[in-house]
Motif scaffolding. Structure first.
Motif, PDB file in Angstrom:
ATOM      1  N   PHE A   1       0.923  -1.342   0.108  1.00  0.00           N
ATOM      2  CA  PHE A   1       0.043  -0.013   0.063  1.00  0.00           C
ATOM      3  C   PHE A   1       0.908   1.195  -0.110  1.00  0.00           C
ATOM      4  O   PHE A   1       2.088   1.041   0.472  1.00  0.00           O
ATOM      5  CB  PHE A   1      -0.859  -0.003   1.155  1.00  0.00           C
TER       6      PHE A   1
ATOM      7  N   PHE B   1      -5.026   6.492   1.010  1.00  0.00           N
ATOM      8  CA  PHE B   1      -4.214   5.024   1.620  1.00  0.00           C
ATOM      9  C   PHE B   1      -4.720   4.114   0.233  1.00  0.00           C
ATOM     10  O   PHE B   1      -5.939   3.890  -0.160  1.00  0.00           O
ATOM     11  CB  PHE B   1      -4.976   4.460   2.619  1.00  0.00           C
ATOM     12  N   GLU B   2      -3.805   3.802  -0.716  1.00  0.00           N
ATOM     13  CA  GLU B   2      -3.890   3.246  -2.005  1.00  0.00           C
ATOM     14  C   GLU B   2      -3.083   1.791  -1.895  1.00  0.00           C
ATOM     15  O   GLU B   2      -1.999   1.630  -1.789  1.00  0.00           O
ATOM     16  CB  GLU B   2      -3.491   3.959  -3.064  1.00  0.00           C
ATOM     17  N   GLN B   3      -3.975   0.767  -2.444  1.00  0.00           N
ATOM     18  CA  GLN B   3      -3.348  -0.613  -2.616  1.00  0.00           C
ATOM     19  C   GLN B   3      -2.609  -0.552  -4.026  1.00  0.00           C
ATOM     20  O   GLN B   3      -3.306  -0.416  -4.915  1.00  0.00           O
ATOM     21  CB  GLN B   3      -4.273  -1.914  -2.677  1.00  0.00           C
TER      22      GLN B   3
ATOM     23  N   PRO C   1      -8.991   0.541   5.943  1.00  0.00           N
ATOM     24  CA  PRO C   1      -8.220   1.655   5.386  1.00  0.00           C
ATOM     25  C   PRO C   1      -7.776   2.750   6.524  1.00  0.00           C
ATOM     26  O   PRO C   1      -7.090   3.289   6.585  1.00  0.00           O
ATOM     27  CB  PRO C   1      -8.802   2.002   4.045  1.00  0.00           C
TER      28      PRO C   1
ATOM     29  N   TYR D   1      -5.597   1.724   9.017  1.00  0.00           N
ATOM     30  CA  TYR D   1      -4.198   1.867   8.837  1.00  0.00           C
ATOM     31  C   TYR D   1      -3.472   3.376   8.656  1.00  0.00           C
ATOM     32  O   TYR D   1      -2.540   3.649   9.312  1.00  0.00           O
ATOM     33  CB  TYR D   1      -3.815   1.536   7.299  1.00  0.00           C
TER      34      TYR D   1
END
Length: 570
Positions: A130, A137-139, A192, A195
């Protein structure tokens, strides 16, 4: 230096004591020169909980990548270097899995390389990567999984298949970017928003942030009734980006010019030329003396006429890398210069000896045992190259040196290339450009795919010549014009030229020299086995014959005694 890329790292790993670890992670930030050239590496791997050797699989993939990636040729780009290392690792893992029980060397792997102002992600399987940029927050990784019987298994993983399908993406970096590496066990535990909140709570201490992630994930897992899982977290933060990473094209070759023509007595970087060993259209080979180390060495440099031909210069640098990478007493080794180089060349150890073709002319009465000893050493040299996924392509008597002690050294790598995935088209073209020989495999002349079995043919042809003094076919294969010409190739038994050649060796040479590449030995080791002569073979045969004779003599005496007894009892 303030203009260098700077990273911070944090890690946390939590696993129940009764469970074996199945994940592995690591970050490597090399010294400044390699950081600018190859970049920093961050990896994470994970294997199935049902894999008995899961931990070994993960550790091997991470350590193997870090060791081999940094060792790739300096002129390769990141994608080429990482992809070739991963494919070599995949081939090894896939082949070794057939030799273990209860598990396999299969694992998911995500590797990210940070160089300059860019990041390069290589991904296989279902490990997770990520990016946290600001509040976003990006995968970055994709999930490759297969559902079987209610269980999710990674697909397209390292070591799962002979062919490896790698996800590859590049992305620009920004100062403050944070990358999170974790394993599929975390699924269903953190959202998300969790995180972001847990990392941003105190982003100055990445180890503490990883510990918070691990503790929260473990707590959530226990609440949901699957607290036996393990959790693995790794954070990488971009603290500083280099100001200018623009590279001129000539940086590819280190700004080193090609040396001018040298003659005996001239000096280059303090090295005195004492002899010219070879002048070809592609290169110059000199015998030089270093007054600092008091050593004589061999210097190889590109031909001055090729100074503008970058394609050949790239291959010339690969030759140097080949010599540096292969570690074998039967392969020439690289020597470090005592002064910095000002021109493009490399140095090798000097072999006090002669070419195999000259040795054979000077020793016409050499025994079969001596010749087979040379053949076995040459086979070990070729095996050392193949273990590094390299093709030699120019195995013949003039490229083999025999020193004063009978030690064999393979010393020319002009046509050597890494194995490719396109049928080795570029390898074949390079070999043809440098010139085919009477020992070259037929596929080079017929534009067919080449590979390790092509080297096997050249090795077997050289061995055939060594033990017989002749060639296996009346028509040299490098003169073939069409596939119909293959039918004219009829193998001449080595025993017809030298009756001392064992039948087993003749049969092995016949197969290794088959005109059809697919019909040769699958592994070079099968040919090597045929080169192993039993010691005192003649005495062993005599002893076996003697035992057999005594057996039949004793049986005859016993039958005669029984006949006499039966006659007396009448």
């Amino acid at each position: 230096m303030e203009s260098e890329l700077a990273l911070s790292v944090g890690q946390a790993f939590v696993a129940p004591e009764r469970r074996r670890h199945r994940s592995s992670m690591s970050v490597r930030i090399p010294e400044p020169r390699l950081l600018a050239l190859k970049g920093a590496c961050a990896l994470i791997s994970d294997s199935s909980s049902r894999n008995a050797i899961a931990h070994q699989a993960g550790e091997l993939s991470v350590r193997g990548f870090l060791a081999d990636y940094i060792s790739t040729p300096e002129h390769w780009d990141i994608k080429t270097s990482a992809t070739r290392v991963l494919r070599a690792l995949n081939g090894w893992c896939h082949s070794q899995s057939g030799h273990v029980s209860g598990g396999s060397y299969v694992c998911s792997l995500s590797a990210m390389i940070y160089r300059g102002r860019e990041a390069h992600l290589f991904h296989m399987g279902d490990t997770l990567v990520f990016r946290l940029r600001g509040a976003e927050f990006e995968q970055l990784s994709r999930d490759h999984v297969t559902d079987l019987g209610g269980y999710r298994y990674p697909s397209r993983a390292l070591g799962m298949d002979g062919n490896l399908d790698i996800d590859y993406i590049t992305m620009p970096l920004k100062q403050g970017d944070i990358f999170l590496f974790t394993t599929p066990a975390v699924r269903g535990t953190l959202m998300p928003s969790d995180y972001v909140q847990l990392i941003r709570q105190d982003a100055s201490d990445l180890d503490a942030a990883c510990e918070r992630l691990a503790a929260t994930a473990q707590e959530r897992a226990q609440e949901r009734g699957y607290g036996g899982e393990q959790f693995c977290f790794q954070l990488v933060r971009i603290d500083r980006l280099p100001e200018d990473v623009t590279e001129a094209p000539d940086k590819l070759y280190g700004d080193l010019p090609v040396p001018a023509e040298l003659s005996v007595g001239q000096r280059l970087d303090g090295l005195e030329v004492r002899g010219v060993l070879s002048r070809t259209a592609q290169s110059r080979v000199y015998r030089v003396f270093d007054p600092v180390s008091r050593r004589e060495m061999v210097m190889k440099a590109p031909s001055p006429e090729l100074s503008s031909r970058n394609a050949y210069l790239e291959h010339f640098l690969l030759q140097q890398w080949v010599v540096e990478r292969v570690r074998s007493p039967f392969v020439a080794r690289i020597m470090e210069p005592s002064r910095p180089r000002t021109h493009l060349y490399y140095l090798m150890n000097l072999i006090e000896g002669e070419r195999l073709s000259d040795w054979a002319r000077r020793h016409p009465q050499a025994s079969l045992s001596q010749r087979l000893d040379i053949a076995r050493q040459l086979a070990k040299a070729v095996q050392a190259l193949h273990r590094r996924d390299l093709l030699h392509q120019q195995i013949h008597p003039d490229n083999v040196l025999v020193d004063t002690h009978g030690q064999v050294v393979l010393a020319d790598f002009s046509a050597c290339r890494l194995r490719e995935g396109d049928g080795h088209k570029h390898s074949r073209e390079l070999a043809r450009q440098l010139g085919l020989t009477e020992h070259s495999a037929p596929e080079y002349a017929l534009d067919d795919d080449v590979g390790r079995r092509s080297d096997q043919y050249a090795l077997a042809s050289t061995i055939y010549w060594l033990v017989t003094g002749g060639l296996p076919y009346d028509m040299p294969p490098h003169q073939l014009r069409s596939h119909t010409d293959l039918e004219q190739l009829s193998y001449k038994s080595a025993r017809s030229l030298n009756p001392e050649v064992p039948q087993a060796l003749d049969d092995a040479l016949r197969r290794a020299l088959d005109p059809q590449r697919a019909l040769r030995f699958r592994r070079l080791s099968e040919l090597v086995v045929a080169l192993r002569e039993p010691r005192n073979k003649g005495e062993a045969v005599k002893a076996t014959s003697s035992v057999s004779n005594r057996f039949w003599q004793g049986l005859a005496v016993l039958l005669l005694a029984l006949l006499v007894i039966s006659w007396l009892m009448r």
